[in-house]
Scaffold this motif. Structure first.
Motif, PDB file in Angstrom:
ATOM      1  N   THR A 244       0.819  -1.217   0.000  1.00  0.00           N
ATOM      2  CA  THR A 244       0.000   0.000   0.000  1.00  0.00           C
ATOM      3  C   THR A 244       0.850   1.264   0.000  1.00  0.00           C
ATOM      4  O   THR A 244       0.357   2.340  -0.304  1.00  0.00           O
ATOM      5  CB  THR A 244      -0.919   0.012   1.236  1.00  0.00           C
ATOM      6  N   GLU A 245       2.132   1.147   0.334  1.00  0.00           N
ATOM      7  CA  GLU A 245       2.984   2.327   0.402  1.00  0.00           C
ATOM      8  C   GLU A 245       3.104   3.023  -0.947  1.00  0.00           C
ATOM      9  O   GLU A 245       3.057   4.252  -1.035  1.00  0.00           O
ATOM     10  CB  GLU A 245       4.376   1.946   0.925  1.00  0.00           C
ATOM     11  N   LEU A 246       3.277   2.240  -2.012  1.00  0.00           N
ATOM     12  CA  LEU A 246       3.395   2.819  -3.340  1.00  0.00           C
ATOM     13  C   LEU A 246       2.104   3.529  -3.719  1.00  0.00           C
ATOM     14  O   LEU A 246       2.122   4.620  -4.277  1.00  0.00           O
ATOM     15  CB  LEU A 246       3.723   1.732  -4.368  1.00  0.00           C
ATOM     16  N   GLY A 247       0.967   2.922  -3.394  1.00  0.00           N
ATOM     17  CA  GLY A 247      -0.313   3.558  -3.684  1.00  0.00           C
ATOM     18  C   GLY A 247      -0.483   4.870  -2.951  1.00  0.00           C
ATOM     19  O   GLY A 247      -0.937   5.860  -3.516  1.00  0.00           O
TER      20      GLY A 247
ATOM     21  N   PRO B 247     -10.831  -8.892 -14.091  1.00  0.00           N
ATOM     22  CA  PRO B 247     -10.742  -7.465 -14.417  1.00  0.00           C
ATOM     23  C   PRO B 247      -9.598  -6.853 -13.614  1.00  0.00           C
ATOM     24  O   PRO B 247      -9.442  -7.160 -12.419  1.00  0.00           O
ATOM     25  CB  PRO B 247     -12.098  -6.919 -13.975  1.00  0.00           C
ATOM     26  N   TYR B 248      -8.789  -6.028 -14.252  1.00  0.00           N
ATOM     27  CA  TYR B 248      -7.573  -5.536 -13.595  1.00  0.00           C
ATOM     28  C   TYR B 248      -7.867  -4.870 -12.249  1.00  0.00           C
ATOM     29  O   TYR B 248      -7.120  -5.025 -11.277  1.00  0.00           O
ATOM     30  CB  TYR B 248      -6.862  -4.534 -14.510  1.00  0.00           C
ATOM     31  N   GLU B 249      -8.978  -4.129 -12.165  1.00  0.00           N
ATOM     32  CA  GLU B 249      -9.302  -3.432 -10.926  1.00  0.00           C
ATOM     33  C   GLU B 249      -9.662  -4.400  -9.797  1.00  0.00           C
ATOM     34  O   GLU B 249      -9.531  -4.058  -8.615  1.00  0.00           O
ATOM     35  CB  GLU B 249     -10.431  -2.424 -11.135  1.00  0.00           C
ATOM     36  N   ASP B 250     -10.109  -5.627 -10.163  1.00  0.00           N
ATOM     37  CA  ASP B 250     -10.362  -6.651  -9.150  1.00  0.00           C
ATOM     38  C   ASP B 250      -9.068  -7.377  -8.787  1.00  0.00           C
ATOM     39  O   ASP B 250      -8.882  -7.786  -7.632  1.00  0.00           O
ATOM     40  CB  ASP B 250     -11.390  -7.669  -9.659  1.00  0.00           C
ATOM     41  N   PHE B 251      -8.194  -7.519  -9.759  1.00  0.00           N
ATOM     42  CA  PHE B 251      -6.903  -8.165  -9.518  1.00  0.00           C
ATOM     43  C   PHE B 251      -6.055  -7.356  -8.542  1.00  0.00           C
ATOM     44  O   PHE B 251      -5.409  -7.909  -7.659  1.00  0.00           O
ATOM     45  CB  PHE B 251      -6.170  -8.327 -10.853  1.00  0.00           C
TER      46      PHE B 251
ATOM     47  N   TYR C 114      -5.212  -0.358  -9.289  1.00  0.00           N
ATOM     48  CA  TYR C 114      -5.198  -0.234 -10.748  1.00  0.00           C
ATOM     49  C   TYR C 114      -5.630   1.148 -11.240  1.00  0.00           C
ATOM     50  O   TYR C 114      -5.019   1.719 -12.149  1.00  0.00           O
ATOM     51  CB  TYR C 114      -6.101  -1.303 -11.363  1.00  0.00           C
ATOM     52  N   GLN C 115      -6.678   1.710 -10.637  1.00  0.00           N
ATOM     53  CA  GLN C 115      -7.192   2.994 -11.110  1.00  0.00           C
ATOM     54  C   GLN C 115      -6.192   4.136 -10.921  1.00  0.00           C
ATOM     55  O   GLN C 115      -6.300   5.171 -11.574  1.00  0.00           O
ATOM     56  CB  GLN C 115      -8.511   3.322 -10.395  1.00  0.00           C
ATOM     57  N   LEU C 116      -5.204   3.947 -10.056  1.00  0.00           N
ATOM     58  CA  LEU C 116      -4.208   5.001  -9.838  1.00  0.00           C
ATOM     59  C   LEU C 116      -3.382   5.272 -11.091  1.00  0.00           C
ATOM     60  O   LEU C 116      -2.837   6.364 -11.249  1.00  0.00           O
ATOM     61  CB  LEU C 116      -3.278   4.612  -8.684  1.00  0.00           C
ATOM     62  N   ARG C 117      -3.278   4.292 -11.975  1.00  0.00           N
ATOM     63  CA  ARG C 117      -2.490   4.490 -13.189  1.00  0.00           C
ATOM     64  C   ARG C 117      -3.156   5.490 -14.136  1.00  0.00           C
ATOM     65  O   ARG C 117      -2.531   5.964 -15.092  1.00  0.00           O
ATOM     66  CB  ARG C 117      -2.229   3.150 -13.902  1.00  0.00           C
TER      67      ARG C 117
ATOM     68  N   LEU D 122       2.941   2.238 -11.803  1.00  0.00           N
ATOM     69  CA  LEU D 122       2.765   3.072 -10.615  1.00  0.00           C
ATOM     70  C   LEU D 122       4.090   3.682 -10.167  1.00  0.00           C
ATOM     71  O   LEU D 122       4.129   4.824  -9.696  1.00  0.00           O
ATOM     72  CB  LEU D 122       2.137   2.250  -9.486  1.00  0.00           C
ATOM     73  N   LYS D 123       5.165   2.929 -10.317  1.00  0.00           N
ATOM     74  CA  LYS D 123       6.480   3.441  -9.945  1.00  0.00           C
ATOM     75  C   LYS D 123       6.843   4.637 -10.818  1.00  0.00           C
ATOM     76  O   LYS D 123       7.422   5.624 -10.335  1.00  0.00           O
ATOM     77  CB  LYS D 123       7.536   2.339 -10.089  1.00  0.00           C
ATOM     78  N   TYR D 124       6.496   4.563 -12.098  1.00  0.00           N
ATOM     79  CA  TYR D 124       6.763   5.691 -12.992  1.00  0.00           C
ATOM     80  C   TYR D 124       6.034   6.943 -12.520  1.00  0.00           C
ATOM     81  O   TYR D 124       6.602   8.046 -12.504  1.00  0.00           O
ATOM     82  CB  TYR D 124       6.343   5.359 -14.431  1.00  0.00           C
ATOM     83  N   ILE D 125       4.779   6.795 -12.145  1.00  0.00           N
ATOM     84  CA  ILE D 125       4.001   7.944 -11.680  1.00  0.00           C
ATOM     85  C   ILE D 125       4.650   8.570 -10.451  1.00  0.00           C
ATOM     86  O   ILE D 125       4.682   9.789 -10.297  1.00  0.00           O
ATOM     87  CB  ILE D 125       2.547   7.517 -11.378  1.00  0.00           C
ATOM     88  N   GLU D 126       5.206   7.722  -9.593  1.00  0.00           N
ATOM     89  CA  GLU D 126       5.824   8.211  -8.369  1.00  0.00           C
ATOM     90  C   GLU D 126       7.125   8.975  -8.643  1.00  0.00           C
ATOM     91  O   GLU D 126       7.380  10.015  -8.020  1.00  0.00           O
ATOM     92  CB  GLU D 126       6.120   7.048  -7.422  1.00  0.00           C
TER      93      GLU D 126
END
Length: 224
Positions: free
Chosen positions: A11-14, A150-154, A158-161, A195-199
């Motif tokens: 959860t830290e990355l999120g 579905p990616y959001e369930d996996f 996911y929606q953060l991207r 997600l790492k790229y966004i960070e």
């Protein structure tokens, strides 16, 4: 996905992404890079685009470009452009059915387009229009599957991207995570790098990703 099998569902990355917002000047620089790259890229690639368009029309029936709805900034959908690489009667407008190795739906010229990744070049038009960026998480089709879910369930992150514009290439792609997401490891790693790229995104990182993409995708392409 409930089990953190590969250790990437932290959860830290999120939380880091939720509190990441680039400065106004950084946004201006990124848009400037996108405009310059897409404009001059399209200008320089006119001869290649002409050759590919003739080759596509000469080897199979149908339009030169394939259009598909994908998720963009804030999850809103837009129409992406690609050189058509499949037979028209086998094209999957939804994109949920992922392309596999030796896919019988691919035309002969389509195999070259996908192996070289030249099929993605018309997305420079999307960049010029402001719907995409040169670098960012690859745009996914609505209903994109990851490990059969579905990616959001996996992965709930996911929606953060969708907090930034999708890109023609990205950190996941240059690290080898492109193509199918049918197994948990590939799906987890692709999202992790997105997600790492966004960070950690920066202009310097974008330039590095662009050069690495040209080197390993266009000249050593392994797409299918």
């Amino acid at each position: 996905m409930t089990d953190d099998v590969y250790g990437f569902h932290n959860t830290e990355l999120g939380r880091a992404i939720e509190h990441t917002d680039p400065s106004y000047s950084s946004k201006i620089v990124k848009r400037g890079l996108d405009l310059a790259g897409s404009f001059f890229g399209l200008l320089l690639l006119i001869p290649l685009f002409t050759f590919l368009a003739v080759a596509i029309k000469a080897t199979s029936k149908g339009p030169v470009l394939f259009k598909q709805k994908r998720h963009g900034l804030n999850g809103e959908t837009f129409t992406t452009y690609k050189f058509r690489s499949m037979y028209v009667d086998h094209c999957d407008a939804s994109g949920v059915r992922q392309t596999v190795k030796d896919d019988p739906r691919i035309t002969p010229i389509g195999r070259f387009l996908r192996r070289s990744n030249f099929d993605e070049l018309p997305q420079l038009i999307n960049v010029l229009k402001g719907e995409m960026s040169l670098v960012g998480p690859r745009p996914h089709v609505p209903g994109m599957l990851a490990n059969g879910l579905p990616y959001e369930d996996f992965d709930p992150r996911y929606q953060l991207r969708h907090r930034i514009k999708p890109g023609i290439t990205g950190l996941a792609q240059v690290n080898g995570f492109r193509g199918e997401t049918r197994d948990a490891y590939a799906a987890s790693m692709r999202l992790y790098y997105d997600l790492k790229y966004i960070e950690v995104r920066s202009t310097l990182l974008d330039v590095k990703i662009i050069f690495k993409t040209v080197l390993q995708e266009f000249f050593r392409g392994k797409g299918y």
